[in-house]
Design an enzyme around this catalytic site. Structure first.
Site, PDB file in Angstrom:
ATOM      1  CG  ASP A  39      -2.245   0.694   0.980  1.00 27.95           C
ATOM      2  OD1 ASP A  39      -2.252   1.703   0.239  1.00 27.95           O
ATOM      3  OD2 ASP A  39      -3.273   0.229   1.507  1.00 27.95           O
ATOM      4  CG  ASP A  52       5.533   3.140 -11.103  1.00 32.41           C
ATOM      5  OD1 ASP A  52       5.654   3.908 -12.071  1.00 32.41           O
ATOM      6  OD2 ASP A  52       6.475   2.442 -10.662  1.00 32.41           O
ATOM      7  CG  ASN A  75      -8.683  -4.828  -1.243  1.00 39.88           C
ATOM      8  OD1 ASN A  75      -9.898  -4.942  -1.167  1.00 39.88           O
ATOM      9  ND2 ASN A  75      -8.036  -3.761  -0.749  1.00 39.88           N
ATOM     10  CE1 TYR A 139     -14.020   0.289  -8.673  1.00 41.80           C
ATOM     11  CE2 TYR A 139     -16.357  -0.160  -9.032  1.00 41.80           C
ATOM     12  CZ  TYR A 139     -15.217  -0.273  -8.250  1.00 41.80           C
ATOM     13  OH  TYR A 139     -15.272  -0.951  -7.055  1.00 41.80           O
ATOM     14  CE  LYS A 143     -12.681  -2.855  -8.659  1.00 39.48           C
ATOM     15  NZ  LYS A 143     -11.686  -3.431  -7.724  1.00 39.48           N
TER      16      LYS A 143
END
Length: 239
Positions: A39, A52, A75, A139, A143
């Site tokens: 993260d 990146d 996730n 999005y 997904k």
């Protein structure tokens, strides 16, 4: 036969410092796993810009220094909401880089260790929006793409003891959602009223589904998408 139990029960979680990712990490601890978090920030996380490619590869190298990781939760994700006419190419490219490409890079990096162990669990965080939702061009595309990759990996890796599944959350009461949707607003009440179970989901609801798919007893479940949406994929509640 699986050789996974001889190795540390580690789980790599992208975007695991906050929200649903943090709930998944906590559930992994409860289930006896060691979560390894990639993260941007967060206590104990390996710092990483998952949008990146080089940063992601470097962080994966750090994560794998202590040996193979046989469980992966892809996730991390961001929404980039906009109508088709207003969605910019930069937003679309950013969605692909963060939501889709990072999952590909993580799975590719962990795959040799999973194959060597004869065991693997890959879980992708998709969304109910993959079925279509207004203002979600970038999005929803990414997904849905996660689901396509998941089904492909299930076919390719099943013989190696590796399963690949997706979880598709509906409306989940995260801090981000609560800030954008005050509990007493008409819009929020309309969302609640449309959910058949008549409540918002929680990050722990999603973590519970992920826990099932990560379990070594779930080896006959692969290539599936489990929607954690309070029944919204069936249809909106009217009453």
């Amino acid at each position: 036969m699986s050789r996974e139990k001889a190795a540390p029960r580690r789980v790599l979680i992208t975007g695991g410092a906050n929200g649903i990712g943090a709930a998944i990490a906590q559930r992994c601890v409860e289930d006896g796993y060691q979560p390894i978090i990639l993260d941007r920030a967060g206590t104990g996380a390996i710092p990483c810009d998952l949008s990146d490619a080089q940063s992601t590869r470097s962080a994966l190298g750090v994560a794998l220094q202590d040996g193979p990781i046989t469980r992966l939760v892809n996730n991390v994700g961001a929404v980039f909401p906009n109508l088709l006419e207003d969605q910019t190419l930069d937003e679309f490219d950013a969605a692909v880089a963060l939501n889709l490409r990072s999952a590909f890079l993580c799975a590719q990096a962990l795959l040799p260790g999973m194959r060597e162990a004869g065991f693997g669990r890959i879980v992708a965080m998709s969304s109910r929006a993959a079925l279509g939702k207004e203002r979600r061009t970038a999005y929803a595309a990414t997904k849905a793409g996660l689901q396509g990759m998941t089904r492909t990996w299930a076919l390719e890796e099943g013989a190696h003891g590796i399963t690949a599944n997706a979880v598709g959350p509906g409306p989940i009461a995260t801090d981000l959602f609560s800030k954008a949707n005050p509990a007493d607003s008409q819009e929020t009440q309309a969302i609640l009223g449309s959910v058949p179970v008549r409540r918002m989901g929680t990050p722990r609801d999603v973590a519970h589904a992920v826990s099932y798919l990560l379990d070594d007893r779930s080896g006959f479940v692969t290539g599936q998408t489990l929607y954690v949406c309070g029944g919204m994929t069936i249809g909106a509640h009217h009453g």
